[in-house]
Design an enzyme around this catalytic site. Sequence first.
Site, PDB file in Angstrom:
ATOM      1  N   HIS A  32       4.764  -0.088  14.043  1.00 42.92           N
ATOM      2  CA  HIS A  32       5.310   0.570  15.242  1.00 42.92           C
ATOM      3  C   HIS A  32       6.512  -0.226  15.724  1.00 42.92           C
ATOM      4  O   HIS A  32       6.538  -1.449  15.625  1.00 42.92           O
ATOM      5  CB  HIS A  32       4.254   0.614  16.355  1.00 42.92           C
ATOM      6  CG  HIS A  32       4.549   1.615  17.408  1.00 42.92           C
ATOM      7  ND1 HIS A  32       5.401   1.361  18.455  1.00 42.92           N
ATOM      8  CD2 HIS A  32       4.131   2.891  17.565  1.00 42.92           C
ATOM      9  CE1 HIS A  32       5.471   2.436  19.222  1.00 42.92           C
ATOM     10  NE2 HIS A  32       4.720   3.384  18.704  1.00 42.92           N
ATOM     11  N   ASP A  51      -1.088   7.660  14.959  1.00 49.91           N
ATOM     12  CA  ASP A  51      -1.205   8.691  13.918  1.00 49.91           C
ATOM     13  C   ASP A  51      -2.240   8.366  12.851  1.00 49.91           C
ATOM     14  O   ASP A  51      -2.558   9.211  12.016  1.00 49.91           O
ATOM     15  CB  ASP A  51       0.165   8.883  13.245  1.00 49.91           C
ATOM     16  CG  ASP A  51       1.177   9.457  14.221  1.00 49.91           C
ATOM     17  OD1 ASP A  51       2.245   8.857  14.395  1.00 49.91           O
ATOM     18  OD2 ASP A  51       0.863  10.493  14.849  1.00 49.91           O
TER      19      ASP A  51
HETATM   20  C1  SDX Z   1       5.035   7.326  16.301  1.00 49.36           C
HETATM   21  O1  SDX Z   1       8.280   4.981  19.207  1.00 49.36           O
HETATM   22  C2  SDX Z   1       7.140   5.510  19.549  1.00 49.36           C
HETATM   23  O2  SDX Z   1       6.606   5.303  20.596  1.00 49.36           O
HETATM   24  C3  SDX Z   1       6.569   6.472  18.514  1.00 49.36           C
HETATM   25  C4  SDX Z   1       5.168   6.994  18.796  1.00 49.36           C
HETATM   26  C5  SDX Z   1       5.126   7.897  20.022  1.00 49.36           C
HETATM   27  O3  SDX Z   1       4.036   8.022  20.614  1.00 49.36           O
HETATM   28  O4  SDX Z   1       6.168   8.564  20.319  1.00 49.36           O
HETATM   29  O5  SDX Z   1       4.271   5.912  18.983  1.00 49.36           O
HETATM   30  C6  SDX Z   1       4.645   7.867  17.645  1.00 49.36           C
HETATM   31  O6  SDX Z   1       6.061   7.720  15.808  1.00 49.36           O
HETATM   32  C7  SDX Z   1       4.186   6.262  15.667  1.00 49.36           C
HETATM   33  C8  SDX Z   1       4.772   5.738  14.314  1.00 49.36           C
HETATM   34  C9  SDX Z   1       4.404   6.765  13.220  1.00 49.36           C
HETATM   35  N1  SDX Z   1       5.097   6.398  11.966  1.00 49.36           N
HETATM   36  C10 SDX Z   1       4.404   5.904  10.896  1.00 49.36           C
HETATM   37  O7  SDX Z   1       3.207   5.633  10.912  1.00 49.36           O
HETATM   38  C11 SDX Z   1       5.255   5.706   9.634  1.00 49.36           C
HETATM   39  C12 SDX Z   1       4.926   4.360   8.996  1.00 49.36           C
HETATM   40  N2  SDX Z   1       5.489   3.293   9.875  1.00 49.36           N
HETATM   41  C13 SDX Z   1       6.775   2.748   9.518  1.00 49.36           C
HETATM   42  O8  SDX Z   1       7.651   3.610   8.867  1.00 49.36           O
HETATM   43  C14 SDX Z   1       7.376   1.864  10.624  1.00 49.36           C
HETATM   44  O9  SDX Z   1       6.396   0.984  10.984  1.00 49.36           O
HETATM   45  C15 SDX Z   1       7.933   2.529  11.873  1.00 49.36           C
HETATM   46  C16 SDX Z   1       8.919   3.595  11.547  1.00 49.36           C
HETATM   47  C17 SDX Z   1       6.851   3.085  12.719  1.00 49.36           C
HETATM   48  C18 SDX Z   1       8.633   1.420  12.674  1.00 49.36           C
HETATM   49  O10 SDX Z   1       9.748   1.055  11.965  1.00 49.36           O
HETATM   50  P1  SDX Z   1      10.669  -0.171  12.426  1.00 49.36           P
HETATM   51  O11 SDX Z   1      10.379  -0.599  13.818  1.00 49.36           O
HETATM   52  O12 SDX Z   1      12.070   0.188  12.080  1.00 49.36           O
HETATM   53  O13 SDX Z   1      10.136  -1.364  11.538  1.00 49.36           O
HETATM   54  P2  SDX Z   1      10.743  -1.775  10.164  1.00 49.36           P
HETATM   55  O14 SDX Z   1      10.845  -0.586   9.271  1.00 49.36           O
HETATM   56  O15 SDX Z   1      11.965  -2.591  10.429  1.00 49.36           O
HETATM   57  O16 SDX Z   1       9.561  -2.695   9.585  1.00 49.36           O
HETATM   58  C19 SDX Z   1       9.543  -4.109   9.757  1.00 49.36           C
HETATM   59  C20 SDX Z   1       8.923  -4.660   8.482  1.00 49.36           C
HETATM   60  C21 SDX Z   1       9.692  -4.227   7.211  1.00 49.36           C
HETATM   61  O17 SDX Z   1       9.430  -5.210   6.216  1.00 49.36           O
HETATM   62  P3  SDX Z   1      10.573  -6.385   5.966  1.00 49.36           P
HETATM   63  O18 SDX Z   1      11.881  -5.674   5.716  1.00 49.36           O
HETATM   64  O19 SDX Z   1      10.583  -7.200   7.262  1.00 49.36           O
HETATM   65  O20 SDX Z   1      10.033  -7.141   4.790  1.00 49.36           O
HETATM   66  O21 SDX Z   1       7.589  -4.117   8.301  1.00 49.36           O
HETATM   67  C22 SDX Z   1       7.546  -3.323   7.125  1.00 49.36           C
HETATM   68  C23 SDX Z   1       8.988  -2.972   6.780  1.00 49.36           C
HETATM   69  O22 SDX Z   1       9.122  -2.726   5.383  1.00 49.36           O
HETATM   70  N3  SDX Z   1       6.780  -2.102   7.466  1.00 49.36           N
HETATM   71  C24 SDX Z   1       5.900  -1.513   6.668  1.00 49.36           C
HETATM   72  C25 SDX Z   1       5.380  -0.439   7.403  1.00 49.36           C
HETATM   73  N4  SDX Z   1       5.958  -0.401   8.620  1.00 49.36           N
HETATM   74  C26 SDX Z   1       6.839  -1.439   8.647  1.00 49.36           C
HETATM   75  N5  SDX Z   1       5.496  -1.812   5.386  1.00 49.36           N
HETATM   76  C27 SDX Z   1       4.554  -0.984   4.869  1.00 49.36           C
HETATM   77  N6  SDX Z   1       3.998   0.090   5.528  1.00 49.36           N
HETATM   78  C28 SDX Z   1       4.396   0.377   6.781  1.00 49.36           C
HETATM   79  N7  SDX Z   1       3.868   1.433   7.442  1.00 49.36           N
END
Ligand code: SDX
Length: 427
Positions: free
Chosen positions: A305, A362
């Site tokens: 998140h 989710d």
């Molecule tokens: C919602 O914003 C809100 O409030 C949203 C929400 C709402 O109520 O409106 O809460 C609802 O959208 C919840 C999120 C639902 N999305 C998912 O579950 C999709 C999977 N999650 C990821 O795609 C990610 O965690 C996000 C999109 C939610 C957040 O992305 P960020 O903040 O841009 O984080 P990032 O991609 O920069 O990740 C940081 C690190 C990275 O690794 P490094 O580059 O540091 O090595 O964490 C890793 C990412 O690769 N990472 C994951 C991951 N989420 C982050 N690795 C594997 N699986 C994941 N799910």
Amino acid sequence: MSEFAKIELDGKFYEFPIIEGTEGEKAIDIRTLRATTGHVTLDSGFGNTGSTFSEITFLNGETGILRYRGYPIEQLAEQSSFQEVAYLLNFGKLPSERELNSFKELINSFSTLHEGEKKIIEAFPTSAHPMGVIGSVVGSLSAYYPEYNLPMLTDEQRRKAIAQLMAQVKSIIPYFYRMTQGLEPVKSKPHMGYAADFLNMMYGSDDYEVNPEVAKALDVLLILHADHEQNCSASTVRLVGSSHANVFASISSGIYALWGQLHGGANQAVLEMLQNIHDNGGDYKKYLEKAKDKNDPFRLMGFGHRVYKNFDPRAKIIKKACDSVLESLGVSDPLLDIARGLEEEALKDPYFVERKLYPNVDFYSGIIYQALGIPTNMFTAMFVLGRLPGWLAQWKEMKEDPNARIGRPRQIYTGANERMYVPIDQR
Ligand code: SDX
């Protein structure tokens, strides 16, 4: 606490006020930065940038706190109702019984779809994704309700727009669902209660009775999804509304932003991921490795998140509700066991622990939606139904802000410097 942030640029010193919110959050007020220093900031994804003051929702990602107008989400999920929460979000206080009943009556008065809306829904192929249908119909409402097609609405018009959209989307989703099932639509019976009326419009038939447990579980899910401060879709609603586009255009834009798999579309992606793991033998540890592999596009959907670096409090409530809903429905779901296994492994895996990746709203919601009979491709539509009052509250707060300006971020240009045009026969 110092009252100013001091920066030095090209040997000159500048000071910018520090502002603090009611929960101790601090910000550097850089609204005069470009005018005084000629510099802008760069913050792709806006992870460090506040876009507005707001009194609606407070969340603390480090400690896993979520409150609507100061009320903890745990208490609202336990003791309130979705329509009461919608009132709280939009009007800033818990309603009296009279106020709540009048709000409910106003919502109920808009439950019938316009004939033109029905034609738009019917024009879609049954294979269409519900999010595309809902976004189109909501965007079309300015054609059927031109009185709201104004840049600024009166308080009474805003109140009606809120009630109208909450009623209309509750009717649009089942209308399309039944069309995909080859079934005749079921008329809204709003006095059944918001969630019960929705379920009845989805599944109503001679031998269908709304299960009160299911209606209650759905009402709680809608409360949990109702608002989440300046998330991607709420910020989209505000940005579109800031140009004085009408409320239907603003909300329709929020629907499309929510559709994405990284945002609200994740609930559908989680179920598809769990189903895929199940269909491929259930070895969820293999998928955890895939999620960690930078060369593998697979991500653990429902995990991580932008703000929560601790448990998403909504995920905790939904995870608990999974047990009681499945039990009361006499349903056992192998996907829940896989979800639990994934969570258990991820929470002790250094990759997830170091990055503070926890289950989000989710991760478990799809399992309950599936148990309630909601088809997977409609999970994100359920997120729309829940998030609607939150989007409307954000839109209303922006509209009522006398200092609101059109949203227009800056950029850092990295393209070609000036060059002269070359006629095609000389290239
Ligand atoms: C919602 O914003 C809100 O409030 C949203 C929400 C709402 O109520 O409106 O809460 C609802 O959208 C919840 C999120 C639902 N999305 C998912 O579950 C999709 C999977 N999650 C990821 O795609 C990610 O965690 C996000 C999109 C939610 C957040 O992305 P960020 O903040 O841009 O984080 P990032 O991609 O920069 O990740 C940081 C690190 C990275 O690794 P490094 O580059 O540091 O090595 O964490 C890793 C990412 O690769 N990472 C994951 C991951 N989420 C982050 N690795 C594997 N699986 C994941 N799910």
